[in-house]
Design an enzyme around this catalytic site. Structure first.
Site, PDB file in Angstrom:
ATOM      1  N   GLY A 199       3.369  -5.563   0.575  1.00 22.42           N
ATOM      2  CA  GLY A 199       3.016  -4.503  -0.360  1.00 22.42           C
ATOM      3  C   GLY A 199       1.506  -4.340  -0.480  1.00 22.42           C
ATOM      4  O   GLY A 199       0.723  -5.072   0.149  1.00 22.42           O
ATOM      5  N   GLY A 200       1.107  -3.384  -1.313  1.00 26.04           N
ATOM      6  CA  GLY A 200      -0.289  -3.000  -1.407  1.00 26.04           C
ATOM      7  C   GLY A 200      -1.239  -4.078  -1.890  1.00 26.04           C
ATOM      8  O   GLY A 200      -2.380  -4.170  -1.408  1.00 26.04           O
TER       9      GLY A 200
ATOM     10  N   LEU B  32      -1.035  -7.496  -1.640  1.00 29.40           N
ATOM     11  CA  LEU B  32      -1.283  -8.489  -0.591  1.00 29.40           C
ATOM     12  C   LEU B  32      -2.008  -7.847   0.596  1.00 29.40           C
ATOM     13  O   LEU B  32      -2.875  -8.469   1.216  1.00 29.40           O
ATOM     14  CB  LEU B  32       0.033  -9.117  -0.138  1.00 29.40           C
ATOM     15  CG  LEU B  32      -0.050 -10.233   0.916  1.00 29.40           C
ATOM     16  CD1 LEU B  32      -1.022 -11.322   0.496  1.00 29.40           C
ATOM     17  CD2 LEU B  32       1.333 -10.820   1.185  1.00 29.40           C
ATOM     18  N   ALA B  33      -1.697  -6.593   0.897  1.00 24.04           N
ATOM     19  CA  ALA B  33      -2.374  -5.890   1.997  1.00 24.04           C
ATOM     20  C   ALA B  33      -3.869  -5.777   1.733  1.00 24.04           C
ATOM     21  O   ALA B  33      -4.692  -5.987   2.631  1.00 24.04           O
ATOM     22  CB  ALA B  33      -1.771  -4.507   2.193  1.00 24.04           C
TER      23      ALA B  33
ATOM     24  N   GLU C 162       1.709 -15.994  38.892  1.00 22.14           N
ATOM     25  CA  GLU C 162       1.409 -16.104  40.314  1.00 22.14           C
ATOM     26  C   GLU C 162       2.350 -17.081  41.021  1.00 22.14           C
ATOM     27  O   GLU C 162       2.741 -16.868  42.172  1.00 22.14           O
ATOM     28  CB  GLU C 162      -0.043 -16.568  40.514  1.00 22.14           C
ATOM     29  CG  GLU C 162      -1.093 -15.635  39.938  1.00 22.14           C
ATOM     30  CD  GLU C 162      -1.508 -16.032  38.531  1.00 22.14           C
ATOM     31  OE1 GLU C 162      -2.717 -15.987  38.239  1.00 22.14           O
ATOM     32  OE2 GLU C 162      -0.612 -16.395  37.722  1.00 22.14           O
TER      33      GLU C 162
END
Length: 374
Positions: free
Chosen positions: A295-296, A298-299, A57
């Site tokens: 990778g899988g 840690l995911a 603003e």
């Protein structure tokens, strides 16, 4: 000719366009754009460029000058009504003599939300709220999540084949998706504050993890490794283009920590290296969004610990096969399909030859989530 409602929406979309110019640069503040219109003509515009800088603003009012008096200002987020690093924008709008304020969305902070609107109305200014609200909420979903849950928004991104593989049996993963999809990922990185991978991804892929765009924001590149069994040569250790942080545990491999420091890589020891603790660390650093490109294994851990709220799955029209070829998400401990996590707010988009699924994991109420964190 547009009617007044259509004109309001068009001006709010311009606010969002302006706000996006600061993607990845405003944390912990939101992305905000503002447009001032008088007699149907834009006389001032602005956006919030970074924390500590004036709000949108203020820039718009500076550009408009005396033309702001009696004008309409469009702003994608409710003007603030409190003193922080900058004075309240609501008071600046009152002082400027604007006649009308059109707000995209109310401030998500329950302690201050609505205060700016109330101050403007008390000054006799007409206020319209909720124009292009869904788009405004979407742009600042990470800011909203941070306010409500006291954690950054976690985004898990992966690219997989049509048969659900992120790499071939031998580990080769370049490239699963098309150039168009990879370009989309580069834009996504530019909008995030950090990208997280594990040691295996570093060893196998040796990624750059940059936005690959001239003058675009490069997020903090983060490697999580308990043992620091990492290669001495890696693109991430080259920190002239983008900073790198290695998160590890207390006392891990002091010699390699010293080597990293000499390369200009930051090292932070956590008491226990987990996705949840990493997200708490990122919150304390003021981050809004964290992109998990890991990778899988840690995911799966990140999902299980509530470090991921959003899924971006790029699906390529390829079949690579392989019974042991890696998949995007490792073991979550589920043994039946009824235990599967059902994604919400799912959308699909075709990008080049690939398909992008964007979806969200079920999210607990904010009060419950904060209680669990405490």
């Amino acid at each position: 000719m547009m009617n007044s409602e259509e004109f309001d929406r068009a001006m709010m979309r311009r606010c969002l366009e302006l706000a996006r110019k600061a993607l990845g640069r405003t944390a912990p503040n939101p992305l905000v754009g503002a447009v001032i219109v008088k007699d149907g003509i834009i006389v001032g515009e602005g956006y919030h460029p970074a924390a500590g800088q004036p709000h949108a603003e203020v820039f718009a009012l500076r550009q408009a000058g005396e033309k702001a008096r009696g004008a309409t200002i469009y702003v994608s987020l409710e003007p603030c009504n409190h003193y922080g690093r900058t004075p309240p924008c609501s008071e600046a709008l009152v002082a400027a003599g604007v006649a009308r304020v059109v707000v995209g969305m109310v401030d998500p902070n329950p302690l201050v939300g609505g205060g700016g609107i109330a101050r403007l109305r008390a000054a006799g200014i007409e206020v319209v709220v909720g124009v292009e609200e869904e788009a405004c909420q979407k742009l600042n979903e990470a800011f909203v999540h941070r306010i409500l849950y006291r954690r950054p928004l976690g985004i898990l991104k992966y690219a997989m084949t049509a048969d659900g593989k992120i790499a071939a049996t031998g580990g080769h993963s370049a490239w699963v998706t098309s150039l168009e999809a990879r370009s989309e990922v580069h834009q996504l990185r530019a909008a995030c504050d950090a990208i997280v991978i594990g040691g295996n991804t570093l060893r196998l892929d040796n990624p750059h993890l940059t936005s690959h765009q001239i003058e675009a924001h490069n997020p903090l590149r983060v490697v999580m490794s308990r043992t620091l069994d990492l290669p001495e040569k890696a693109f991430l250790w080259e920190t002239t283009e983008a900073p790198t942080l290695v998160l590890t545990e207390k006392g891990a491999n002091p010699k390699f920590q010293e080597y990293l420091s000499k390369q200009g890589v930051m090292v932070e020891e956590l008491v226990s290296l987990t996705p949840e603790r990493a997200m708490a660390y990122f919150y304390d650093k003021g981050f809004l969004s964290v992109l998990w490109e890991c990778g899988g294994i840690l995911a799966a851990s990140a999902i299980a610990q509530g470090a991921v709220q959003k899924i971006l799955a790029f699906i390529a029209p390829k079949i690579v096969g392989g019974t042991i070829a890696p998949t995007p998400v490792g073991d979550l401990g589920f043994t039946t399909m009824t235990e599967a996590l059902t994604l919400e707010r799912v959308t699909w988009r075709v990008i080049g030859r690939d398909c992008l699924m964007e979806a969200y994991l079920p999210t607990p109420p904010p009060d419950l989530a904060q209680k669990n964190q405490g």
